[in-house]
Design an enzyme around this catalytic site. Structure first.
Site, PDB file in Angstrom:
ATOM      1  N   GLY A  46     -61.712 121.557  46.767  1.00  0.00           N
ATOM      2  CA  GLY A  46     -61.448 120.881  48.032  1.00  0.00           C
ATOM      3  C   GLY A  46     -62.720 120.722  48.844  1.00  0.00           C
ATOM      4  O   GLY A  46     -63.697 121.445  48.636  1.00  0.00           O
ATOM      5  N   GLN A  51     -67.841 119.567  56.196  1.00  0.00           N
ATOM      6  CA  GLN A  51     -68.756 120.124  55.192  1.00  0.00           C
ATOM      7  C   GLN A  51     -69.818 119.122  54.768  1.00  0.00           C
ATOM      8  O   GLN A  51     -70.804 119.500  54.130  1.00  0.00           O
ATOM      9  CB  GLN A  51     -67.988 120.601  53.954  1.00  0.00           C
ATOM     10  CG  GLN A  51     -67.143 121.840  54.229  1.00  0.00           C
ATOM     11  CD  GLN A  51     -66.445 122.283  52.962  1.00  0.00           C
ATOM     12  OE1 GLN A  51     -65.398 121.760  52.605  1.00  0.00           O
ATOM     13  NE2 GLN A  51     -67.036 123.244  52.261  1.00  0.00           N
ATOM     14  N   CYS A  88     -65.893 128.745  48.572  1.00  0.00           N
ATOM     15  CA  CYS A  88     -66.098 127.558  49.401  1.00  0.00           C
ATOM     16  C   CYS A  88     -67.396 126.891  48.981  1.00  0.00           C
ATOM     17  O   CYS A  88     -68.386 127.579  48.708  1.00  0.00           O
ATOM     18  CB  CYS A  88     -66.178 127.983  50.861  1.00  0.00           C
ATOM     19  SG  CYS A  88     -66.429 126.613  51.997  1.00  0.00           S
ATOM     20  N   HIS A 130     -57.079 126.351  53.459  1.00  0.00           N
ATOM     21  CA  HIS A 130     -58.540 126.516  53.532  1.00  0.00           C
ATOM     22  C   HIS A 130     -59.195 125.273  54.139  1.00  0.00           C
ATOM     23  O   HIS A 130     -60.043 125.376  55.028  1.00  0.00           O
ATOM     24  CB  HIS A 130     -59.073 126.780  52.111  1.00  0.00           C
ATOM     25  CG  HIS A 130     -60.563 126.896  52.010  1.00  0.00           C
ATOM     26  ND1 HIS A 130     -61.185 128.064  51.646  1.00  0.00           N
ATOM     27  CD2 HIS A 130     -61.559 125.976  52.200  1.00  0.00           C
ATOM     28  CE1 HIS A 130     -62.505 127.857  51.638  1.00  0.00           C
ATOM     29  NE2 HIS A 130     -62.751 126.594  51.963  1.00  0.00           N
ATOM     30  N   GLU A 131     -58.774 124.087  53.653  1.00  0.00           N
ATOM     31  CA  GLU A 131     -59.416 122.852  54.126  1.00  0.00           C
ATOM     32  C   GLU A 131     -59.035 122.532  55.568  1.00  0.00           C
ATOM     33  O   GLU A 131     -59.872 122.081  56.350  1.00  0.00           O
ATOM     34  CB  GLU A 131     -59.080 121.676  53.202  1.00  0.00           C
ATOM     35  CG  GLU A 131     -59.533 121.837  51.749  1.00  0.00           C
ATOM     36  CD  GLU A 131     -60.973 122.288  51.581  1.00  0.00           C
ATOM     37  OE1 GLU A 131     -61.816 121.968  52.432  1.00  0.00           O
ATOM     38  OE2 GLU A 131     -61.252 122.994  50.591  1.00  0.00           O
ATOM     39  N   HIS A 134     -61.131 124.363  57.985  1.00  0.00           N
ATOM     40  CA  HIS A 134     -62.448 123.755  58.226  1.00  0.00           C
ATOM     41  C   HIS A 134     -62.381 122.774  59.399  1.00  0.00           C
ATOM     42  O   HIS A 134     -63.335 122.659  60.166  1.00  0.00           O
ATOM     43  CB  HIS A 134     -62.924 122.978  56.989  1.00  0.00           C
ATOM     44  CG  HIS A 134     -63.645 123.816  55.973  1.00  0.00           C
ATOM     45  ND1 HIS A 134     -64.799 124.511  56.252  1.00  0.00           N
ATOM     46  CD2 HIS A 134     -63.388 124.054  54.662  1.00  0.00           C
ATOM     47  CE1 HIS A 134     -65.213 125.131  55.159  1.00  0.00           C
ATOM     48  NE2 HIS A 134     -64.375 124.890  54.172  1.00  0.00           N
TER      49      HIS A 134
HETATM   50 ZN    ZN Z   1     -64.447 125.570  52.287  1.00  0.00          ZN
END
Ligand code: ZN
Length: 155
Positions: A46, A51, A88, A130-131, A134
């Site tokens: 992902g 990011q 990550c 998790h995403e 972010h």
């Molecule tokens: Zn991540």
């Protein structure tokens, strides 16, 4: 194919809250294509727009079943619990133990700004959580139980 530079843990951009996407412009489309390319090149499961330095609420995920693009994603329901290693792309070669829901239902918009729902268990549930973290400026390192450890790089 266009690769973007993945921002690393400690980069201030990873601590910022992202803005909603209001419309799919050619620029947004290109960003999504680049995110997919960048995610696959880095062999990640992902990737979230911050990011690659863009503070927009867009994530891409592929747990091996094909690409999922989620724009303005939101978790509607989560239940159960799973504890396992999580990594990550912004902290390559590292992982840590994180507890996540084992099942989530989320909604998001696709590349045509059509709303859809997605349901995931296990790795997909973990990736969605998790995403989306972010997009709120959070890294898994904030939730790690125990130490962050080195993982063996795949050749
Ligand atoms: Zn991540």
């Amino acid at each position: 194919m266009a690769l973007r530079t993945i921002r690393m843990h400690g980069d201030p951009v990873l601590g910022k809250v992202c803005r909603e996407v209001m419309e799919i412009t050619p620029k947004v489309k290109m960003l999504i294509e680049d995110m997919l390319d960048t995610m696959y090149e880095a062999q990640g499961v992902g990737l979230a727009a911050p990011q690659v330095g863009i503070l927009k609420r867009i994530v891409t995920i592929d747990i091996g079943d094909g690409p999922i693009v989620m724009i303005n994603p939101m978790i509607l329901k989560s239940d159960g619990e799973q504890t396992g290693g999580e990594g990550c792309l912004s902290l390559p070669g590292k992982a840590g133990k994180v507890t996540r829901p084992n099942h989530v239902v989320a909604k998001a918009y696709d590349i045509n700004m059509e709303e859809f729902e997605i349901e995931g268990t296990e790795l997909l549930a973990r990736a969605i959580c998790h995403e989306i973290d972010h997009l709120e400026g959070h890294m898994y390192t904030e939730f790690v139980e125990g130490d962050i450890y080195d993982v063996e790089e795949e050749e």
